[in-house]
Design a protein around this motif. Sequence first.
Motif, PDB file in Angstrom:
ATOM      1  N   VAL A  60       3.977 -11.191  -2.981  1.00  0.00           N
ATOM      2  CA  VAL A  60       5.346 -10.867  -3.854  1.00  0.00           C
ATOM      3  C   VAL A  60       4.775 -10.563  -5.232  1.00  0.00           C
ATOM      4  CG1 VAL A  60       7.512 -11.360  -4.281  1.00  0.00           C
ATOM      5  CG2 VAL A  60       6.777 -12.280  -2.095  1.00  0.00           C
ATOM      6  N   ALA A  61       5.248  -9.359  -5.654  1.00  0.00           N
ATOM      7  CA  ALA A  61       5.021  -9.222  -6.835  1.00  0.00           C
ATOM      8  C   ALA A  61       6.428  -8.426  -7.808  1.00  0.00           C
ATOM      9  CB  ALA A  61       4.088  -8.177  -7.355  1.00  0.00           C
ATOM     10  N   VAL A  62       6.679  -8.595  -8.732  1.00  0.00           N
ATOM     11  CA  VAL A  62       7.795  -8.138  -9.544  1.00  0.00           C
ATOM     12  C   VAL A  62       7.366  -7.385 -10.779  1.00  0.00           C
ATOM     13  CG1 VAL A  62      10.109  -8.493 -10.478  1.00  0.00           C
ATOM     14  CG2 VAL A  62       9.569  -9.951  -8.608  1.00  0.00           C
ATOM     15  N   VAL A  77       9.141  -2.199  -2.854  1.00  0.00           N
ATOM     16  CA  VAL A  77       7.935  -1.238  -2.514  1.00  0.00           C
ATOM     17  C   VAL A  77       6.969  -2.052  -1.457  1.00  0.00           C
ATOM     18  CG1 VAL A  77       5.863   0.012  -3.182  1.00  0.00           C
ATOM     19  CG2 VAL A  77       7.972   0.090  -4.564  1.00  0.00           C
ATOM     20  N   VAL A  78       6.937  -1.489  -0.105  1.00  0.00           N
ATOM     21  CA  VAL A  78       6.172  -2.268   0.806  1.00  0.00           C
ATOM     22  C   VAL A  78       4.884  -1.591   1.046  1.00  0.00           C
ATOM     23  CG1 VAL A  78       6.344  -3.340   3.241  1.00  0.00           C
ATOM     24  CG2 VAL A  78       8.406  -3.064   1.821  1.00  0.00           C
ATOM     25  N   GLY A  79       3.811  -2.268   0.861  1.00  0.00           N
ATOM     26  CA  GLY A  79       2.463  -1.731   1.299  1.00  0.00           C
ATOM     27  C   GLY A  79       2.358  -1.278   2.471  1.00  0.00           C
ATOM     28  N   LEU A  80       2.091  -0.272   3.078  1.00  0.00           N
ATOM     29  CA  LEU A  80       1.882   0.361   4.466  1.00  0.00           C
ATOM     30  C   LEU A  80       0.463   0.295   4.605  1.00  0.00           C
ATOM     31  CD1 LEU A  80       2.995   1.169   7.218  1.00  0.00           C
ATOM     32  CD2 LEU A  80       3.247   3.548   6.206  1.00  0.00           C
ATOM     33  N   ALA A 133      -2.809  -8.505  -4.018  1.00  0.00           N
ATOM     34  CA  ALA A 133      -2.624  -7.243  -3.119  1.00  0.00           C
ATOM     35  C   ALA A 133      -0.969  -6.894  -3.472  1.00  0.00           C
ATOM     36  CB  ALA A 133      -2.720  -7.387  -1.766  1.00  0.00           C
ATOM     37  N   ALA A 134      -0.230  -7.567  -3.606  1.00  0.00           N
ATOM     38  CA  ALA A 134       1.110  -7.120  -3.995  1.00  0.00           C
ATOM     39  C   ALA A 134       1.270  -6.490  -5.326  1.00  0.00           C
ATOM     40  CB  ALA A 134       2.316  -8.283  -3.722  1.00  0.00           C
ATOM     41  N   VAL A 135       0.563  -7.043  -6.230  1.00  0.00           N
ATOM     42  CA  VAL A 135       0.502  -6.716  -7.595  1.00  0.00           C
ATOM     43  C   VAL A 135      -0.138  -5.257  -7.877  1.00  0.00           C
ATOM     44  CG1 VAL A 135      -0.823  -6.932  -9.751  1.00  0.00           C
ATOM     45  CG2 VAL A 135       0.451  -8.863  -8.732  1.00  0.00           C
ATOM     46  N   TYR A 136      -1.145  -4.738  -6.896  1.00  0.00           N
ATOM     47  CA  TYR A 136      -1.899  -3.707  -6.679  1.00  0.00           C
ATOM     48  C   TYR A 136      -1.121  -2.815  -5.948  1.00  0.00           C
ATOM     49  CZ  TYR A 136      -6.667  -5.142  -8.419  1.00  0.00           C
ATOM     50  OH  TYR A 136      -7.727  -5.334  -9.247  1.00  0.00           O
ATOM     51  N   ILE A 137      -0.336  -2.980  -5.192  1.00  0.00           N
ATOM     52  CA  ILE A 137       0.636  -2.155  -4.610  1.00  0.00           C
ATOM     53  C   ILE A 137       1.946  -1.873  -5.349  1.00  0.00           C
ATOM     54  CG2 ILE A 137       2.308  -1.892  -2.677  1.00  0.00           C
ATOM     55  CD1 ILE A 137       0.787  -3.949  -1.221  1.00  0.00           C
TER      56      ILE A 137
END
Length: 137
Positions: free
Chosen positions: A16-18, A57-60, A124-128
């Motif tokens: 999780v990233a915000v 925003v969800v990484g696909l 990875a969430a931060v990169y997305i």
Amino acid sequence: MTRVMGLDVGDKTIGVAVSDPLGWTAQGIETIQRIGIKKDLQRLEEVIKGYEVNVIVVGLPKNMNGSIGPQGEKVLEFTERLKKRFNIEVMLWDERLTTVAAERALIKADVSRKKRKKVIDKMAAVYILQGYLDSKK
């Protein structure tokens, strides 16, 4: 002000990233250990309320040829659950290579393998999320 949350959804964890309140930078918040869809959504709801998130925003994960494999199908199902549960915009973001980029950054920063395992999904969430935010500028 729009706060955006980025998610890296896996079988065992959700990174999780915000975004910051201005929507410029992504910060890693946590890695949720997945227990079950109800508990996962409950924890995400706490984060959404706590940070006043307006967009998710969800990484696909896609295959290199752009097709969607079994993991991508699971993420699409999870995204549908998010849309049903929360009355906010949910978007998909092509996450090819984000985990690879996150891993490289952590190796470069000389983070031990054990520690990398703990933070890789959050990174990875931060990169997305950062990819999404940058595309909006």
